[in-house]
Design a protein around this motif. Structure first.
Motif, mmCIF file in Angstrom:
data_model
loop_
_atom_site.group_PDB
_atom_site.id
_atom_site.type_symbol
_atom_site.label_atom_id
_atom_site.label_comp_id
_atom_site.label_asym_id
_atom_site.label_seq_id
_atom_site.Cartn_x
_atom_site.Cartn_y
_atom_site.Cartn_z
ATOM 1 N N PRO A 1 0.809 -1.232 0.000
ATOM 2 C CA PRO A 1 0.000 0.000 0.000
ATOM 3 C C PRO A 1 0.837 1.273 0.000
ATOM 4 O O PRO A 1 0.480 2.251 -0.663
ATOM 5 N N GLN A 2 1.979 1.267 0.705
ATOM 6 C CA GLN A 2 2.780 2.491 0.787
ATOM 7 C C GLN A 2 3.377 2.867 -0.568
ATOM 8 O O GLN A 2 3.617 4.046 -0.841
ATOM 9 N N LEU A 3 3.617 1.875 -1.436
ATOM 10 C CA LEU A 3 4.170 2.181 -2.757
ATOM 11 C C LEU A 3 3.125 2.863 -3.628
ATOM 12 O O LEU A 3 3.409 3.845 -4.311
ATOM 13 N N LEU A 4 1.887 2.357 -3.581
ATOM 14 C CA LEU A 4 0.825 2.992 -4.363
ATOM 15 C C LEU A 4 0.509 4.389 -3.836
ATOM 16 O O LEU A 4 0.178 5.298 -4.608
ATOM 17 N N ARG A 5 0.617 4.561 -2.520
ATOM 18 C CA ARG A 5 0.340 5.883 -1.953
ATOM 19 C C ARG A 5 1.361 6.924 -2.391
ATOM 20 O O ARG A 5 1.123 8.133 -2.275
ATOM 21 N N ALA A 6 2.491 6.459 -2.917
ATOM 22 C CA ALA A 6 3.515 7.391 -3.399
ATOM 23 C C ALA A 6 3.107 8.055 -4.711
ATOM 24 O O ALA A 6 3.715 9.053 -5.118
ATOM 25 N N ILE A 7 2.080 7.498 -5.374
ATOM 26 C CA ILE A 7 1.586 8.126 -6.608
ATOM 27 C C ILE A 7 0.586 9.213 -6.224
ATOM 28 O O ILE A 7 -0.507 8.923 -5.737
#
Length: 490
Positions: free
Chosen positions: A279-285
């Motif tokens: 989830p934290q990687l997608l939140r970086a977008i």
């Protein structure tokens, strides 16, 4: 060497390796490279480690496989290529050079543990070597503009070609259709996607906001290219509209950006995509990283302006040429290039009523496509403007790209005849059919410098356009590199 489209060889070879990287698969006749470039730039700006596979390569084999927009290192490439070639011999797969390259690219991405791979189809889709990626690792399939090209392999009509390209759709995964010139492509693609069990979607258009400033003076020193296009994109995936300046020129790039942004939006909203990442990687977008990614995008050889480092003509003290470089190689991409040239002509003519355009052209021999079909849009922009435009044309061959011996350029004599059949009063320079390829581009540029000097001495403006093939574009970039060397001798 003929091209035998089948997945049997490459599947046999790929079965010797594991591939687990989440991937975006992009097919289409025109624009798929630009979409892959935009996706890579946006994902990089959002802290993803991104692998990208494009074909053909531009200057060297390494630049078609990139990690975070940097060509794969020769060491990693050679290590992976060696393993692939050994496996090819061990299982007697008999893989083609493109199949070997594709499996090498996938192995590079696996070794580099990229967060996501953006994979461009080579030709077609259904039987393209890139279509071996397992369904579970395909996040989204995307289809750019479909038009006539490679009919000998993909079918004689746009609908048949669309059917081949849409067959990259995967069961249970989103398939996004980009803007299409031919209305029938949508229904054909949707039918194929449904047959494959995919989810059919259409791209959300970006809006062009404000008026484009295409001011350009090829004779100005230093040369300043036209500004990018101010765009706005709205999607439920983002809390607010995204506004950015798209640095890629041409109206068609708005369509490519629309498709790329819809893919990004889908990564954030589709459940199957969301499950592929922490989830934290997608939140970086975010809207800000997307904006930054758009504005950092760079795609050489597609409506790219370049100032040659120094004059090519020995002893010349003239200012170096400004060259508009584009890989337009079929009627549709030639039309896009011609449209852009027609857009900027009035801005150049506001500086001088006299405009000379010199085209430097080389084309691939690719029946049933004829030279005339590709040249028609390019050579008649003067009919779209109020003021007359004088056209000069240089025709030549390009170097056969490494590992692609089947690629041949059209003989200059045939190009010259095609040019004069379309523009009977054109001033044409043609290399000899038997001349070595090595110095043809340099000689064409020397002739172009002479045309530019005559024009400028008469108080006019001169624009150089190099087009017709990405292989000619590659020759241009290699020559520019040589000209940058202090010991270059013309």
């Amino acid at each position: 060497m003929s091209i035998d489209l089948t997945l049997e060889r490459v599947c046999n070879l790929a079965s010797q390796f594991q591939y687990t990287r989440p991937s975006i698969h992009v097919a289409g006749t025109n624009g798929k490279g630009s979409v892959a470039c935009l996706l890579t730039s946006i994902l990089r700006a959002s802290s993803f480690k991104v692998g990208r596979y494009n074909s053909p390569h531009l200057v060297s084999i390494y630049d078609c496989i990139t990690i975070n927009d940097r060509p794969v290192t020769p060491e990693l490439y050679c290590e992976c290529r060696s393993r692939v070639e050994q496996a090819n011999e061990q299982v007697n797969a008999g893989a083609s050079s493109f199949e070997l390259l594709t499996v090498t690219a996938l192995l590079v991405f696996e070794r580099a543990a990229v967060d996501i791979a953006v994979v461009e189809v080579g030709m077609g889709g259904r039987l393209d070597a890139t279509n071996i990626i397992p369904d579970q690792y395909i996040l989204v399939s995307a289809l750019t503009a479909v038009d006539l090209d490679h009919q000998a392999f993909l079918g004689e009509t746009v609908d048949l070609i669309a059917r081949e390209k849409a067959a990259i759709a995967r069961r249970g995964k989103p398939f996004i259709l980009g803007h299409q010139k031919h209305s029938s492509v949508g229904s054909v693609a949707e039918e194929v996607v449904i047959q494959h069990g995919g989810t059919f979607m259409q791209s959300i258009p970006v809006k062009s906001v404000g008026s484009d400033d295409l001011s350009i003076s090829p004779s100005s020193v230093p040369f300043i290219p036209p500004r990018g296009q101010l765009v706005e994109y709205t999607s439920d995936a983002f809390g607010s509209p995204i506004r950015a300046v798209l640095p890629l020129h041409g109206t068609h790039q708005l369509h490519n950006l629309s498709l790329a942004l819809t893919v990004i939006s889908t990564l954030l909203t589709d459940l199957s995509c969301c499950a592929a990442f922490p989830p934290q990687l997608l939140r970086a977008i975010t809207t800000e990283t997307v904006r930054a990614g758009i504005e950092c995008a760079s795609w050489p050889g597609r409506l790219s302006f370049h100032t040659i480092p120094r004059p090519v003509t020995p002893g010349s003290t003239r200012d170096p040429l400004v060259v508009l470089v584009d890989g337009a190689h079929n009627p549709a991409s030639s039309e896009a290039l011609a449209s852009y040239v027609s857009q900027i002509i009035p801005y150049i003519q506001s500086l001088s009523r006299m405009l000379h355009i010199t085209y430097i052209l080389a084309l691939s021999h690719s029946p049933p496509k004829t030279p005339e079909q590709t040249l028609v849009p390019l050579l008649l922009p003067r009919n779209r403007t109020r003021e007359p435009v004088t056209i000069n044309i240089a025709v030549l061959r390009f170097h056969t790209p490494d590992g692609m011996p089947w690629v041949k350029s059209v003989a200059p004599s045939k190009l010259r005849a095609a040019v004069l059949g379309l523009v009977c009063d054109a001033n044409v320079w043609a290399a000899s059919d038997d001349d070595p390829v090595d110095n043809q581009l340099q000689r064409a540029l020397e002739w172009t410098e002479l045309q530019a000097a005559k024009c400028q001495d008469e108080g006019g403006e001169h624009l150089t356009v190099l087009a017709g093939s990405l292989y000619l574009v590659a020759d241009f970039y290699r020559l520019v590199k040589q000209l940058e060397a202090p010991d270059f001798m013309a």
